[in-house]
Design an enzyme around this catalytic site. Structure first.
Site, mmCIF file in Angstrom:
data_model
loop_
_atom_site.group_PDB
_atom_site.id
_atom_site.type_symbol
_atom_site.label_atom_id
_atom_site.label_comp_id
_atom_site.label_asym_id
_atom_site.label_seq_id
_atom_site.Cartn_x
_atom_site.Cartn_y
_atom_site.Cartn_z
ATOM 1 N N GLU A 1 -19.692 -87.984 63.752
ATOM 2 C CA GLU A 1 -21.047 -87.831 63.215
ATOM 3 C C GLU A 1 -22.045 -87.865 64.362
ATOM 4 O O GLU A 1 -21.667 -88.146 65.508
ATOM 5 C CB GLU A 1 -21.338 -88.934 62.187
ATOM 6 C CG GLU A 1 -20.543 -88.740 60.896
ATOM 7 C CD GLU A 1 -20.750 -89.832 59.873
ATOM 8 O OE1 GLU A 1 -21.668 -90.647 60.030
ATOM 9 O OE2 GLU A 1 -19.967 -89.865 58.916
ATOM 10 N N HIS B 1 -32.482 -89.181 56.457
ATOM 11 C CA HIS B 1 -31.253 -88.419 56.684
ATOM 12 C C HIS B 1 -31.640 -86.947 56.727
ATOM 13 O O HIS B 1 -32.352 -86.456 55.839
ATOM 14 C CB HIS B 1 -30.236 -88.674 55.576
ATOM 15 C CG HIS B 1 -28.847 -88.264 55.948
ATOM 16 N ND1 HIS B 1 -28.496 -86.950 56.141
ATOM 17 C CD2 HIS B 1 -27.736 -88.984 56.208
ATOM 18 C CE1 HIS B 1 -27.214 -86.892 56.479
ATOM 19 N NE2 HIS B 1 -26.730 -88.115 56.530
ATOM 20 N N ARG C 1 -29.900 -88.897 64.356
ATOM 21 C CA ARG C 1 -30.659 -88.513 63.157
ATOM 22 C C ARG C 1 -32.162 -88.407 63.344
ATOM 23 O O ARG C 1 -32.811 -87.566 62.738
ATOM 24 C CB ARG C 1 -30.423 -89.570 62.081
ATOM 25 C CG ARG C 1 -29.200 -89.274 61.346
ATOM 26 C CD ARG C 1 -29.005 -90.205 60.236
ATOM 27 N NE ARG C 1 -27.582 -90.120 59.977
ATOM 28 C CZ ARG C 1 -26.899 -90.976 59.297
ATOM 29 N NH1 ARG C 1 -27.508 -92.017 58.768
ATOM 30 N NH2 ARG C 1 -25.640 -90.800 59.106
ATOM 31 N N HIS D 1 -33.467 -92.624 53.843
ATOM 32 C CA HIS D 1 -32.042 -92.927 53.724
ATOM 33 C C HIS D 1 -31.706 -94.389 54.001
ATOM 34 O O HIS D 1 -30.906 -94.978 53.283
ATOM 35 C CB HIS D 1 -31.297 -92.024 54.725
ATOM 36 C CG HIS D 1 -29.819 -92.183 54.741
ATOM 37 N ND1 HIS D 1 -29.036 -91.930 53.636
ATOM 38 C CD2 HIS D 1 -28.955 -92.581 55.733
ATOM 39 C CE1 HIS D 1 -27.755 -92.135 53.955
ATOM 40 N NE2 HIS D 1 -27.693 -92.545 55.196
ATOM 41 N N ARG E 1 -30.595 -96.360 63.576
ATOM 42 C CA ARG E 1 -29.184 -96.710 63.379
ATOM 43 C C ARG E 1 -28.265 -95.545 63.718
ATOM 44 O O ARG E 1 -28.519 -94.401 63.322
ATOM 45 C CB ARG E 1 -28.962 -97.104 61.923
ATOM 46 C CG ARG E 1 -27.506 -97.320 61.560
ATOM 47 C CD ARG E 1 -27.371 -97.806 60.153
ATOM 48 N NE ARG E 1 -27.719 -96.798 59.174
ATOM 49 C CZ ARG E 1 -26.852 -95.971 58.602
ATOM 50 N NH1 ARG E 1 -25.577 -96.009 58.923
ATOM 51 N NH2 ARG E 1 -27.268 -95.100 57.704
#
Ligand code: FAD
Ligand code: SIN
Length: 533
Positions: free
Chosen positions: A115, A243, A292, A353, A388
């Site tokens: 990811e 997100h 992100r 998110h 994060r």
């Protein structure tokens, strides 16, 4: 009702803590509360998986630590990052032993996905429904243990402290103590108290503060708001993670948006704008797999420049059988709205998110309030910093669920229950006449936050948001004083508190860092600090 250990929340954080405690200390009574049905949690919706070092050949703790620190943009606490990364694999083995199934290769090794922001493949997953599998396994294990009682449809209103004994409590009060909670029992509609020796807040995130979110309806930041009202310390609330790829469904303007996991980009999915351009080339050399904050901001910019409502995720070049095998849930969902991912691109847009900040804890999950722990998304442990890293949230909940348990069993035998707690005072309140007063205020709040406190912020926007919140606050406090308690009213109050914390923290941060980007201070400041309210 009294209990040794009270757990608020039945997601991965609450259940991990409850299970370790129940197994280690069968003599302790553990009550787990959840505000709707027991599996309705953010955990259940997790898709991509859990980041953990399981490949000793290519991966290492150092690499996972470095990736986490880079994503966190200078604000992670390095010692907490090291703890989570190094203890994570053992916590994973425990939930595997309790029955959680992660996908495996034919040779028996775990399939490791990739990811955004990860330098190696390290995401353990169960298809694209990892959270559902974890929640299933943990709940099944909890039901096997006689000393865990799960009480569903039990809404926690407030943490009980000396304030409820008539004492004046401020942030400066040296020893604030938690004695349990007031709850609305949704079967009887009565407000009751549950007294405990120790309490864990594992109430999850606050995505519902925004108009569109990947979070379910329960994610209203109740734990953060309760801890703040009880004069606990709250940290870094400005860092709300959007997100990049929530499914865009025309006409669906409010509420939970279906997630298209980042793992799709990890397997080769490419972001494109309405002109068909792989626009990430303009923004970051890691392209669609940049962290992100960068991808969400890039999409936000594309949407503004082109006047569009969504971009696309292009999977047409991917092997469709592999896609269906790894992402059966996404494949089905897209099909159900007429999108065949092998032929059409998926319309996606950013959605709120994850809350990187929350109730401030130390390295054992202790909050600034005695006998009150916090872990999972409600907490701010120092792991995530300003942004994060993908799939580090479930990992953090596992590690801190365990750490809270370790600390609890060190102290619980010397703690007594405080019995002298007054009942909830309902004097002067009447049944609500119009629910519209609550539902409309929630919508106003969500619009305010999405319009003024989203991916890109500015001083003027934050000031405007604060004015709107002030008005909503005044109206809601009036309702609260005169109306019988209901979960809807409590959630509205909590959402306003959390929104206030986000805006206030954003106003204090005079720089752009991680998830907080403001047009008025576009650079990072030399002053590296956490905002604590
Ligand atoms: P939750 O799982 O949200 O549980 C909260 C619990 O608290 C619920 O039981 C709720 O009823 C209870 N509660 C709340 N308020 C009250 C109240 N007032 N009274 C009583 N009970 C209350 N993270 C990853 O690491 N990997 C992923 O792949 C991933 N994918 C995600 C996909 C989606 C769509 C979403 C929304 C999140 C994802 N995340 C992922 C983030 C991760 O799922 C969450 O951060 C994590 O599950 C939070 O767990 P938790 O136990 O802290 O809270
Ligand atoms: C996702 O699957 O894209 C979500 C992962 C996460 O939030 O960590």
């Amino acid at each position: 009702m009294t209990t040794d250990v009270l757990v608020i929340g039945s997601g991965i954080a609450g259940l991990t803590y409850a299970l370790h405690t129940a197994i280690d200390r069968p003599d302790l009574k553990i009550i787990v509360l959840t505000k709707t049905n027991e599996d309705e949690t953010n955990t259940k919706y997790a898709q991509g998986g859990v980041a953990a070092v399981f490949d000793d050949q290519k991966d290492s703790y150092d690499k996972h630590i470095a990736d986490t620190l880079i994503a966190g943009d200078g604000l992670c606490n390095p010692s907490i990052v090291e703890i989570v990364v190094k203890e994570g694999p053992q916590r994973m083995r425990e939930i595997i032993q309790w029955g959680t199934a992660f996908d495996k290769e034919q040779d028996g090794d775990y399939k490791l996905g990739k990811e955004g922001g990860h330098s190696e493949n390290r995401i353990l997953h169960h298809k694209d429904i990892t959270g559902k599998e974890i929640e299933r396994a943990l709940l099944a294990k909890a039901h096997e243990l006689p000393n865990i009682e799960i009480i569903d449809y039990c809404f926690v209103v407030d943490i009980i402290t000396q304030h409820h004994l008539g004492k004046l409590i401020t942030k400066a009060t040296p020893k604030i103590e938690c004695y349990g909670v007031y709850v609305i029992n949704l079967e009887t509609n009565q407000t009751e108290k549950i007294l405990s020796k120790v309490t864990l807040l594992a109430t999850g995130g606050c995505g519902q503060v925004y108009r569109t979110t990947t979070n379910p309806k329960i994610a209203t930041g109740d734990g953060m708001a309760m801890a703040y009202r009880a004069k606990g310390r709250i940290e870094n609330m400005e860092f709300i993670q959007f997100h990049p790829t929530a499914l865009f469904e025309p006409g669906k303007r409010f509420g939970q948006a279906f997630l298209i996991t980042e793992a799709v980009r990890g397997d080769g999915g490419i972001l494109r704008n309405s002109k068909g351009e792989d626009f990430m080339i303009k923004y970051d050399k890691r392209l669609s797999l940049a962290p992100r904050d960068i991808v969400a901001r890039a999409i936000d910019n594309e949407l503004k420049v082109l006047g569009d409502e969504h971009v696309f995720l292009d999977c047409r070049h991917m092997d469709i059988d592999k896609f269906k095998d790894h992402f059966p849930n996404i494949y089905e969902k897209c099909m159900s709205i007429g999108i065949d991912v092998s032929k059409q691109m998926i319309p996606v847009a950013p959605a709120a998110h994850y809350s990187c900040g929350g109730v401030k804890t130390n390295e054992m999950g202790k909050t600034s309030i005695d006998y009150l722990y916090c872990c999972g998304e409600a907490s701010s442990t120092g792991l995530h910093g300003a942004n994060r890293l993908a799939s580090n949230s479930l990992l953090e909940a596992l590690v801190f669920g365990y750490r809270c348990f370790e600390d609890t069993i060190q102290s619980i035998d010397s703690i007594s229950i405080m019995h002298d707690i007054p009942d909830w005072n309902t004097e002067g309140t009447t049944e609500p006449k119009e629910m519209i007063l609550i539902t409309q205020s929630i919508k106003e709040l969500q619009l305010t936050m999405s319009d003024y406190v989203g991916i890109v912020r500015s001083n003027v926007r934050l000031e405007r948001a604060m004015k709107r919140l002030d008005l909503l606050h005044q109206e809601t406090e009036q309702l609260y004083k005169t109306t019988t308690l209901s979960p809807q009213l409590c959630e509205l109050r909590n959402l306003i508190t959390v929104a206030y914390l986000i805006v206030k923290s954003a106003q204090f941060r005079k720089e752009s860092r991680g998830l907080h980007f403001t047009l008025d201070y576009t650079e990072k400041s030399d002053l590296v600090q956490n905002i604590v309210l």
